[in-house]
Design an enzyme around this catalytic site. Structure first.
Site, short mmCIF file in Angstrom:
data_model
loop_
_atom_site.label_atom_id
_atom_site.label_comp_id
_atom_site.label_asym_id
_atom_site.label_seq_id
_atom_site.Cartn_x
_atom_site.Cartn_y
_atom_site.Cartn_z
N GLU A 72 0.87 -1.16 0.11
CA GLU A 72 0.07 0.02 0.17
C GLU A 72 0.81 1.29 0.26
O GLU A 72 0.44 2.28 0.46
CB GLU A 72 -1.03 -0.05 1.14
CG GLU A 72 -1.96 -1.08 1.39
CD GLU A 72 -2.93 -1.12 0.37
OE1 GLU A 72 -2.94 -0.47 -1.05
OE2 GLU A 72 -3.72 -1.98 0.40
N HIS A 91 -2.18 2.69 8.40
CA HIS A 91 -3.09 1.77 7.96
C HIS A 91 -3.28 0.31 8.52
O HIS A 91 -2.13 -0.23 8.71
CB HIS A 91 -2.83 1.41 6.14
CG HIS A 91 -3.62 0.42 5.52
ND1 HIS A 91 -5.01 0.34 5.67
CD2 HIS A 91 -3.28 -0.81 5.07
CE1 HIS A 91 -5.43 -0.69 5.09
NE2 HIS A 91 -4.48 -1.30 4.87
N HIS A 93 -6.03 -2.86 9.85
CA HIS A 93 -7.37 -3.51 9.58
C HIS A 93 -8.26 -3.84 11.11
O HIS A 93 -8.47 -5.01 11.54
CB HIS A 93 -7.19 -4.88 9.06
CG HIS A 93 -6.56 -4.84 7.73
ND1 HIS A 93 -6.03 -5.95 6.91
CD2 HIS A 93 -6.34 -3.61 6.82
CE1 HIS A 93 -5.66 -5.46 5.93
NE2 HIS A 93 -5.72 -4.12 5.75
N TYR A 112 -20.34 12.80 19.59
CA TYR A 112 -19.38 14.18 19.26
C TYR A 112 -17.83 13.81 18.88
O TYR A 112 -17.45 14.64 18.08
CB TYR A 112 -19.69 15.12 20.27
CG TYR A 112 -18.59 14.92 21.64
CD1 TYR A 112 -17.46 15.45 21.61
CD2 TYR A 112 -18.99 14.16 22.61
CE1 TYR A 112 -16.64 15.29 22.58
CE2 TYR A 112 -18.30 13.90 23.76
CZ TYR A 112 -17.01 14.48 23.78
OH TYR A 112 -16.18 14.38 24.83
N HIS A 154 -11.81 -3.54 3.70
CA HIS A 154 -10.52 -3.41 3.81
C HIS A 154 -10.14 -3.04 5.18
O HIS A 154 -10.22 -3.95 5.89
CB HIS A 154 -10.07 -2.45 2.86
CG HIS A 154 -8.55 -2.70 2.46
ND1 HIS A 154 -8.01 -2.14 1.52
CD2 HIS A 154 -7.51 -2.68 3.31
CE1 HIS A 154 -6.46 -2.46 1.69
NE2 HIS A 154 -6.44 -2.70 2.84
N TYR A 207 -8.75 22.07 21.82
CA TYR A 207 -8.69 20.87 22.92
C TYR A 207 -7.58 20.51 23.24
O TYR A 207 -6.78 20.15 22.08
CB TYR A 207 -9.98 19.78 22.24
CG TYR A 207 -9.83 18.75 23.17
CD1 TYR A 207 -10.64 18.71 24.34
CD2 TYR A 207 -8.92 17.66 22.92
CE1 TYR A 207 -10.97 17.72 25.29
CE2 TYR A 207 -9.23 16.49 23.87
CZ TYR A 207 -10.03 16.65 24.88
OH TYR A 207 -10.13 15.37 25.67
#
Length: 212
Positions: A72, A91, A93, A112, A154, A207
């Site tokens: 990827e 990335h 899973h 939220y 994916h 924040y």
């Protein structure tokens, strides 16, 4: 390339699996560096990685070193080319995110904290074969205005200014996905309107910012 940066990449990859948001070698990590990126190699167990196994991919998309980059790598490369705010890409899973992605469901503003990913929802990119340019194009388009998105059938992609923040975001999104799945098991959750999410997004700009 910095040995420290390579070691940090390996340590984060190991932590990613230990946290439960990824399994085996299915995920991948990268960090921006001078004239390119450092990315985890394809199909190698993180626990056995040495710093020399980490692959340098230059800004032109050419890999350097003895190992092949993650399948990827295009997603990582294209994100860095398009997003100045991205210094690390994760990335993975994670189970709940992957479950929603397999249903082609985005995560709406049921809570939220969805705003942690930068927008009113956490969208799902369209399906394309793993490792393809089509997949990278779809992810990049879906990430517009966002720090995270699901990938149909994916998994998950997160971008952040550092590896530790990318990990923290991935864990937060997985928790949101898990909670949303619990809601769906009971019924349809109440969705916060755009005006409220815009207020939350505005508050998120400061924040966690502490006075020096």
């Amino acid at each position: 390339m910095s040995e420290e940066l390579r070691r940090n990449l390996i340590d984060t990859a190991i932590a990613m699996n230990r946290s439960g948001i990824n399994q085996g070698t299915s995920g991948n990590l990268s960090v921006r560096c001078e004239e390119g990126m450092l990315v985890t190699p394809s199909g190698m167990a993180y626990s056995g990685l040495e710093t020399g196994d980490i692959v340098f991919v230059d800004d032109n998309g050419k890999a350097h070193g003895p190992r092949l980059p993650s399948s990827e790598w295009r997603i990582h490369h294209d994100i860095y080319a398009a997003r100045a705010d991205a210094a690390a890409v994760l990335h993975a899973h994670p189970t709940a995110c992957a479950a929603l992605a397999c249903m082609h469901k985005s995560i709406p503003a049921f809570h939220y904290m969805v705003a942690v990913a930068g927008g009113r929802d956490i969208p799902c990119a369209p399906y394309a074969t793993f490792g393809s340019q089509e997949l990278s194009d779809g992810v990049l388009k879906t990430l517009a205005g966002r720090k995270a998105c699901l990938m149909a059938n994916h998994g998950l992609v997160c971008i952040a200014p550092s590896l530790d923040k990318a990990m923290a975001l991935a864990i937060e999104v997985e928790q949101l996905a898990r909670t949303y799945l619990h809601c769906l098991a009971v019924g349809t959750p109440t969705i916060l309107d755009d005006a409220e999410m815009d207020r939350v997004l505005l508050k998120f700009r400061t924040y966690g910012v502490q006075k020096p």
